[in-house]
Scaffold this active site. Structure first.
Site, PDB file in Angstrom:
ATOM      1  N   SER A  83       3.164  -2.197  10.385  1.00  0.00           N
ATOM      2  CA  SER A  83       4.610  -2.259  10.596  1.00  0.00           C
ATOM      3  C   SER A  83       5.240  -3.600  10.210  1.00  0.00           C
ATOM      4  O   SER A  83       6.142  -4.094  10.888  1.00  0.00           O
ATOM      5  CB  SER A  83       4.953  -1.895  12.046  1.00  0.00           C
ATOM      6  OG  SER A  83       4.574  -0.552  12.312  1.00  0.00           O
ATOM      7  N   LYS A  91       0.115   4.241  -0.255  1.00  0.00           N
ATOM      8  CA  LYS A  91      -0.552   5.413   0.364  1.00  0.00           C
ATOM      9  C   LYS A  91      -0.356   6.656  -0.504  1.00  0.00           C
ATOM     10  O   LYS A  91      -0.249   6.541  -1.721  1.00  0.00           O
ATOM     11  CB  LYS A  91      -0.055   5.601   1.797  1.00  0.00           C
ATOM     12  CG  LYS A  91      -0.241   4.324   2.633  1.00  0.00           C
ATOM     13  CD  LYS A  91      -0.109   4.525   4.102  1.00  0.00           C
ATOM     14  CE  LYS A  91      -0.287   3.196   4.811  1.00  0.00           C
ATOM     15  NZ  LYS A  91      -0.211   3.294   6.253  1.00  0.00           N
ATOM     16  N   GLY A  99       2.303   2.178  10.792  1.00  0.00           N
ATOM     17  CA  GLY A  99       3.282   3.244  10.628  1.00  0.00           C
ATOM     18  C   GLY A  99       4.010   3.630  11.903  1.00  0.00           C
ATOM     19  O   GLY A  99       4.679   4.659  11.964  1.00  0.00           O
ATOM     20  N   GLU A 136      -5.598  -5.006  10.728  1.00  0.00           N
ATOM     21  CA  GLU A 136      -4.552  -4.012  10.947  1.00  0.00           C
ATOM     22  C   GLU A 136      -4.822  -3.266  12.250  1.00  0.00           C
ATOM     23  O   GLU A 136      -5.659  -2.352  12.271  1.00  0.00           O
ATOM     24  CB  GLU A 136      -4.535  -3.002   9.794  1.00  0.00           C
ATOM     25  CG  GLU A 136      -4.188  -3.592   8.460  1.00  0.00           C
ATOM     26  CD  GLU A 136      -3.591  -2.546   7.524  1.00  0.00           C
ATOM     27  OE1 GLU A 136      -2.440  -2.740   7.114  1.00  0.00           O
ATOM     28  OE2 GLU A 136      -4.247  -1.531   7.252  1.00  0.00           O
ATOM     29  N   GLU A 155      -7.014   4.589   8.056  1.00  0.00           N
ATOM     30  CA  GLU A 155      -6.762   6.006   7.777  1.00  0.00           C
ATOM     31  C   GLU A 155      -7.975   6.657   7.129  1.00  0.00           C
ATOM     32  O   GLU A 155      -8.222   7.842   7.326  1.00  0.00           O
ATOM     33  CB  GLU A 155      -5.493   6.151   6.909  1.00  0.00           C
ATOM     34  CG  GLU A 155      -4.242   5.923   7.747  1.00  0.00           C
ATOM     35  CD  GLU A 155      -3.044   5.387   6.973  1.00  0.00           C
ATOM     36  OE1 GLU A 155      -3.051   5.448   5.735  1.00  0.00           O
ATOM     37  OE2 GLU A 155      -2.096   4.901   7.626  1.00  0.00           O
ATOM     38  N   HIS A 175      -9.673   1.180   5.005  1.00  0.00           N
ATOM     39  CA  HIS A 175      -8.398   1.325   5.714  1.00  0.00           C
ATOM     40  C   HIS A 175      -8.625   2.255   6.914  1.00  0.00           C
ATOM     41  O   HIS A 175      -9.398   3.211   6.820  1.00  0.00           O
ATOM     42  CB  HIS A 175      -7.337   1.904   4.772  1.00  0.00           C
ATOM     43  CG  HIS A 175      -5.967   1.861   5.360  1.00  0.00           C
ATOM     44  ND1 HIS A 175      -5.552   2.757   6.328  1.00  0.00           N
ATOM     45  CD2 HIS A 175      -4.927   1.016   5.163  1.00  0.00           C
ATOM     46  CE1 HIS A 175      -4.312   2.447   6.678  1.00  0.00           C
ATOM     47  NE2 HIS A 175      -3.908   1.398   5.988  1.00  0.00           N
ATOM     48  N   ASN A 191       0.865  -1.182   0.000  1.00  0.00           N
ATOM     49  CA  ASN A 191       0.000   0.000   0.000  1.00  0.00           C
ATOM     50  C   ASN A 191       0.900   1.229   0.000  1.00  0.00           C
ATOM     51  O   ASN A 191       1.503   1.560   1.016  1.00  0.00           O
ATOM     52  CB  ASN A 191      -0.885  -0.053   1.262  1.00  0.00           C
ATOM     53  CG  ASN A 191      -1.735   1.189   1.440  1.00  0.00           C
ATOM     54  OD1 ASN A 191      -1.820   2.035   0.543  1.00  0.00           O
ATOM     55  ND2 ASN A 191      -2.369   1.303   2.607  1.00  0.00           N
TER      56      ASN A 191
END
Ligand code: PGA
Length: 248
Positions: free
Chosen positions: A211, A14, A173, A167, A101, A99, A12
């Site tokens: 991560s 991003k 991250g 996730e 985010e 996701h 991904n």
């Protein structure tokens, strides 16, 4: 979706890079693929404007392309939206939906995520539906409860192919990975949930994300019910991403 003993390894990207870096990254991956083709299913998800150039560079390989989001609508007056049909039309096979985010910064609800997953399937894409608990959920011993609610509302009632990505929000991250015991617990929980509640999709692939690096990928992918990984930061360098693929 039947990948048998293969893993699904998704990068991904991003909102990173430029046209040039996307082209170079895709070209590097293609070169690596031609040198040592992988038996696993590899997918990269660049930003929308770089999908075509990425697809172009990956031509001839078996590395697939996915988008990072899609609209809940099929077509029409929805300024700024990109439909699942358009993604399929240009050659994508996958799309990430829900996701964390997007759930966090764009206030996407599980109901919306479910609609996106449904239209993705209808358009011939494989949605990778993301779920995951926050640090507060985990510390409050609410991980499984929160995940069950997300699964109930985000996973469509269909028998077509979709994948789920677990996730943990606090692991994305941050350089903090969930322990293998925690990953195993959640993946087993998701598998059991699917067997009970989405019988026709009981063997849907369940990925881990958060991560993942070339250092921990092998251990994570060797766990039961971990059918692959969703990789953010470590997928931006061909070398590291390829090492992750080779460790599968
Ligand atoms: P990360 O991101 O690997 O950089 O933690 C994973 C993801 O958000 O999919």
């Amino acid at each position: 979706m039947n990948l048998k003993n293969k893993k699904l390894i998704v990068g991904n990207w991003k909102m990173n890079g430029t046209q040039e870096s996307a082209r170079d990254l895709a070209a590097d991956l293609a070169e690596k693929w031609f040198a040592t083709p992988s038996c696993h299913q590899i997918v990269v998800c660049p930003p929308f404007p770089y999908l075509s150039i990425t697809l172009n560079r990956l031509f001839g390989t078996e590395i697939a392309c996915g988008a990072q989001d899609c609209s809940i609508y099929e077509k029409g007056a929805y300024t700024g939206e990109v439909s699942a049909f358009m993604l399929k039309d240009i050659g994508c096979d996958y799309v990430i939906v829900g996701h964390s985010e997007r759930r966090q910064h764009h206030r996407e609800t599980s109901e919306l995520v479910c609609q996106k997953a449904e239209i993705a399937c209808k358009s011939g894409l494989i949605p990778i539906i993301c779920v995951g608990e926050t640090l507060a959920d985990r510390e409050g011993q609410k991980t499984l409860e929160v995940l069950e609610e997300q699964l109930k509302t985000s996973i469509p009632v269909i028998d077509q192919g979709f994948a789920i990505a677990y996730e943990p929000v606090w692991a994305i991250g941050t350089g903090k990975t969930a322990t293998t015991a925690a990953i195993l617990e959640v993946h087993t929980f998701i598998r059991t949930w699917l067997q009970k509640n989405r019988k026709k999709a009981a063997d849907a692939l369940i990925l881990y994300g958060g991560s993942v690096t070339d250092q921990n990928a092998q251990e994570i992918m060797s766990l039961a019910h971990v059918d692959g990984v969703l990789v953010g930061g470590a997928s931006l360098k061909a070398e590291t991403f390829w090492q992750i693929i080779q460790s599968a």
